[in-house]
Structures are given as C-alpha cells and as structure tokens.
Design an enzyme around this catalytic site. Structure first.
Site, PDB file in Angstrom:
ATOM      1  CB  CYS A 209      16.800  19.431  21.615  1.00  0.00           C
ATOM      2  SG  CYS A 209      16.520  20.294  19.864  1.00  0.00           S
TER       3      CYS A 209
ATOM      4  CG  ASP B 177       7.611   8.335  14.468  1.00  0.00           C
ATOM      5  OD1 ASP B 177       8.552   9.181  14.251  1.00  0.00           O
ATOM      6  OD2 ASP B 177       6.413   8.656  14.325  1.00  0.00           O
ATOM      7  CB  ILE B 178      12.588   8.810  17.817  1.00  0.00           C
ATOM      8  CG1 ILE B 178      12.892   7.481  18.234  1.00  0.00           C
ATOM      9  CG2 ILE B 178      13.160   9.987  18.769  1.00  0.00           C
ATOM     10  CD1 ILE B 178      13.006   6.341  17.015  1.00  0.00           C
ATOM     11  CG  ASP B 179       7.878  14.190  17.045  1.00  0.00           C
ATOM     12  OD1 ASP B 179       8.544  15.267  17.298  1.00  0.00           O
ATOM     13  OD2 ASP B 179       6.910  14.264  16.210  1.00  0.00           O
TER      14      ASP B 179
ATOM     15  CD  GLU C 206      -2.490   1.570   2.587  1.00  0.00           C
ATOM     16  OE1 GLU C 206      -3.217   2.685   2.673  1.00  0.00           O
ATOM     17  OE2 GLU C 206      -2.515   0.660   3.489  1.00  0.00           O
TER      18      GLU C 206
ATOM     19  CB  CYS D 212      19.107  23.890  18.450  1.00  0.00           C
ATOM     20  SG  CYS D 212      19.011  23.338  20.032  1.00  0.00           S
TER      21      CYS D 212
ATOM     22  CG  LEU E 178      -0.115   3.870   5.508  1.00  0.00           C
ATOM     23  CD1 LEU E 178      -1.233   3.729   6.141  1.00  0.00           C
ATOM     24  CD2 LEU E 178      -0.100   4.348   4.153  1.00  0.00           C
ATOM     25  CG  LEU E 179       7.344   5.908   9.146  1.00  0.00           C
ATOM     26  CD1 LEU E 179       6.453   6.697  10.297  1.00  0.00           C
ATOM     27  CD2 LEU E 179       8.273   5.014   9.617  1.00  0.00           C
TER      28      LEU E 179
ATOM     29  N   GLY F 131      12.552  14.664  13.975  1.00  0.00           N
ATOM     30  CA  GLY F 131      12.414  13.402  14.299  1.00  0.00           C
ATOM     31  C   GLY F 131      13.213  12.325  13.477  1.00  0.00           C
TER      32      GLY F 131
END
Length: 524
Positions: free
Chosen positions: A216, A194-196, A128, A213, A403-404, A249
C-alpha cells in the site's frame, strides 16, 4: 514561470465540491480572523531587508548526496518482528526525547530552511511553533528570534513532537497585547500537502487504519510522482521537499517565494487543481473529468498506468463481490455489464487483473450491439484514476493557519523519525524509499553508542594510540554521522543549501536591477 494562481480556475481539471476531510496531525483551536487578503502580486524584492553574504551559507555545497538511504537493511526485520510480537518501546519517554533533541535534531538547518537566510529575520522570528508536551498539553503561538533560542526552549520543554505554522504580521507571543485582533494575521507559509494512507482504505486490501506495508505504500509513491511533476511543470515551483509523516503518510513542503506568499483563496485554488476524486464510495462514480483530458490528467495517467497493473495484482480490488460490483458500476454499457457478470459468476475467484482484461475481450466479441467504444475508453480511464490518483487532505493546504509536523520530529506511536523522502524532483529516491526501514529514535541512540564502542576497539586502548588520535587533527564525527540518520540529514542539508543560495542570488539580482550596485551608487 509559474502560472498566476489567481487565473488558475480556468485550468483546473475539475471543480469538485468542498471536502470535509480533517487535519489528521492536530486539532487546531480557532485562530484569529485574518483581514481580507490582497490579490495584488507581491514584489520579490520585499522578501529580504538586508543583503546576505555568501560566506554565511551552509558549509556543505553538495545539493544532494550521491547515494540515497538504503531501501532494505537488517533493521527492517527487527522492526517488523517487534511489531508482530506486540512489543513496543516507549518512544516518547522524556529521557529518550531529550537525548534525541540534544544530540540529533538539526536545529540549524531547520532555521535556515524556514528563514531562507543565515541572517535572522522576521520570517523566522514571527513564525509560530506549537508543542505537544509529554503530559499531552498543547502549547501554541511560540516564537523565537534564532535557532539557538528555539533549541534551548525545546530542551527545556522536551515536547513529544512539535508543529510549524505561518509567519505572522507580528510576534505570535505578543498577539494578546494588540489593540486590534485583526492586525494579527498570517503573512506567509510554505504551501503544504498532506497525504494519509487511511484515505485509501476503500481500495487497499492489505492494511487498514494506521497499518502500512510495501504494497500500500505504492499509493504514497504514486502521489509523490504525480504532484511533484505537476507542481514543477504546471506551476514552476522548484523547492519541493517530501517528508515521511512517521507512520502512514507523506507531507509536501513548497518553499518557493511564490508558494509561501499565496493567500488562502489561491491556496484553495491550488489544492482544487488536484481534486479529481469527489463524493463517497457509496455514491457511485467518483471521477468526472472533462474531455479532452487536461494535460495534467494525461501526464498523471502516464505515471499511474504501470502502478494500476500492480494494484490489480497486489490489492485485488475486484476479487470480492462488492469490488466487482463497484467496477461494473463504473462501466457505461448494460449489455456488456450483463455479459461480464455472467462470466464472473461462473468463476468467483477470478483475479482482478483477468476481470479487467475481460472488459476489452468481451467488448470485442460484440456482446453489445450498441457499444459506444469511446464511452467505454473514457470509463476505463476514469476507473484507473479512481484507483490510483492522489487523495489529498485538502483542508491542510487551504489555509495558512494550519500547522504541520516539523521534519525530523519523532512520531510518538512508531518512534520513527519524520525523515525527508526526496527533493529536487529525484523520483528514484521516491521509488527506493521504504517507511519500514526508517530508523526509530531508540535505534539511533543505540547506534551512537555502538559507534563509540567500535571506535575504541579499532583504535586500541594504549596511551600511545590515544595520544596519536588526539594529535591527528581528524575532523570530529558528529552524532548524526554515526547513525542511519546521516543520508536523510545530508539530503535535507542539500535542499536547504540550494534554497538559501537561490534566495540570495535572487535578492542580489533584484537589487542590481534596481540600480543598487556599487557602480550605480556613485553616479550623479
């Protein structure tokens, strides 16, 4: 060999409750209900139906280019200056996106990655794709038998971005023609994380919300190092690709066969393996790992300890009164806490690093006669984990239907391309990666034009020079080779090349072991 995921629950560092985090990339409509997933181990030989020829592999045999993308360059100042002045280009402008898809997007490598073979198969054809169009319409359940047809439709639709979903039991376009909805179910998909950085807003003081920045971004680097080490050493996964999300992320794509074929229960268990932080900030202590420490936790602390010192200096998490109180809440001894509170009240601007050092210094003076040094050590270990351990969007990795964003799409807000960060366990690349130097789509298109102008100036305009150039049989320089996208493109090509070769070698070995080689076939 990877651990059996079904047996993982005994090895997880902690057993946290269900997370309520949401998928930040896309709000998914309800997907058809899947049938109960089987817990039987899937045979490796079932992944391919036909043997693949070595001659069909990528022409580039290099696994990884020798030099990583430059961490600092003169474009960084332009990007930062533009952001500060409030100037913004229309990165999702249809004409800009059409040029990008036409000239730069790596459709063929994307196909080889998702298909793991040069020969078209249901693994790609039943995959998909979901498109976000320029008018914000969202188009799901699109599928294509080849990368050429995918490319043709993307040039027709010209989406601002697109996502990748699972391989289904049948073509997603045909789902409404099935007599039973339950026969339409996800079969496989890369295991993803997934890392945000917005999940670090309670501890990062330099930026908030979508802003990032250099300071972080260290949280993202730490996450890559901790998760990559565990995925390789604890589970035996090899084909792990880390991709920049385009804004704040990172995404991990694990393409090993064992990872792709995990059912939802096993994906949930794998994500749970990394859920060390629990509860909200106001709920007190968020880390409660068992002792003795799990090997994964010990290894993670070794990776994270140097970063913790940097965070104390750069983020100053204990400088404010609320930050100071939060630290004291993590410590187990009342008398020690009272002594620390008294000392810090006389020096309200005392840096976080000194406040952290004060814990041991005051403990050694005997301010608490009943101090449990072991409990204090464990509390400090937990504090280190709370301020450094990866914070994962757990919902994205739990189910195959999520989905990603595809690698190499353009983030419509920043204009930056979702480029690969590292693969193959090369953590030097993770250290060098700077999201603020990632090229924007408009910069890339300008670089193509500048390359052509520069070549014309160097070659001259005489007919003799032009004829000499035409007859030199020099290799044509592709558009992506003319831009700062080149090292990322080469990195992705190397990753895909290694994956395809691994799958092909595995298939041939299994067929030989099953007696399907030429010699065995002639025996009576």
């Amino acid at each position: 060999m990877p651990h059996a995921i079904s047996d993982m629950e005994a090895d997880v560092p902690s057993s946290p409750p269900e997370s309520t985090s949401q998928n930040h990339d896309v709000e998914l409509p309800a997907a058809p209900e899947a049938t109960a997933a089987t817990t039987n181990k899937v045979a490796l030989e079932d992944i391919f139906n036909d043997e693949v020829s070595d001659s069909d592999l990528l022409t580039s045999t290099a696994d990884i280019p020798s030099s990583p993308p430059t961490a600092k360059d003169n474009h960084r100042g332009q990007d930062v200056a533009s952001a500060r002045s409030g100037q913004a280009e229309s990165y999702s402008d249809p004409s800009v996106m059409l040029q990008y898809y036409t000239r730069l997007f790596p459709f063929r490598p994307l196909f080889l990655w998702l298909n793991a073979s040069p020969s078209p198969s249901p693994r790609f054809a039943n995959r998909e794709f979901a498109f976000t169009l320029s008018n914000d319409a969202y188009l799901r359940y699109q599928s294509y038998p080849s990368h050429d047809l995918l490319r043709r439709d993307i040039l027709r639709l010209n989406p601002s971005r697109f996502e990748i979903g699972p391989e289904y039991s049948t073509n997603p376009r045909d789902r409404k023609t099935l007599r039973k909805a339950s026969t339409f179910r996800p079969l496989s998909k890369e295991m993803v994380f997934d890392i945000d950085l917005t999940d670090y807003d309670d501890i990062r003081t330099c930026c908030v919300k979508a802003n990032i920045c250099e300071k972080c971004w260290k949280f993202a680097t730490m996450t890559i190092k901790v998760l990559d080490a565990a995925l390789r050493e604890d589970f035996g996964f090899e084909h792990i690709l880390w991709v920049y999300s385009g804004r704040r992320g990172v995404h991990a794509w694990i393409s090993d066969k064992e990872a792709r074929e995990l059912d939802d229960d096993k994906r949930k268990a794998l994500v749970g393996y990394f859920e060390v932080l629990r509860g909200g900030v106001q709920g007190g202590k968020r880390v409660n790992v068992r002792r003795p420490l799990h090997p994964h936790i010990r290894r993670s602390m070794d990776i994270l300890r140097p970063y913790f010192t940097q965070i104390l200096v750069e983020q100053e998490p204990f400088l404010s009164q609320s930050g100071q109180d939060r630290l004291l809440q993590l410590l187990p001894d009342k008398d020690l806490n009272d002594a620390l509170r008294k000392k810090w009240s006389s020096s309200p601007d005392r840096p976080s690093k000194k406040k952290w050092d004060d814990i041991d210094e005051l403990a050694k003076t005997g301010v608490s006669k009943n101090l449990d040094t072991k409990a204090l050590l464990e509390a400090k270990q937990d504090a280190l984990l709370e301020y450094t351990y990866p914070r994962i969007d757990v919902e994205v990795g739990k189910k195959r239907i999520h989905l990603l964003k595809s690698p190499f799409v353009v983030h419509p807000g920043t204009g930056r391309v979702c480029v690969p960060i590292t693969c193959g366990g090369d953590m030097k690349r993770a250290d060098l990666f700077d999201p603020l130097t990632v090229p924007t789509v408009t910069e890339l298109l300008r670089e193509i034009d500048s390359f052509g102008q520069k070549n014309e100036e160097e070659q001259g305009t005489s007919q003799e020079d032009s004829n000499r150039h035409e007859n030199s049989n020099q290799k044509k320089v592709l558009d992506w080779e003319k831009t700062r996208l080149k090292p990322y493109y080469e990195l992705f090509n190397g990753y895909v090349n290694k994956l395809v070769k691994s799958q092909t070698t595995s298939l041939k070995r299994e067929r030989d072991e099953d007696g399907h080689n030429g010699a065995d076939a002639m025996e009576f």
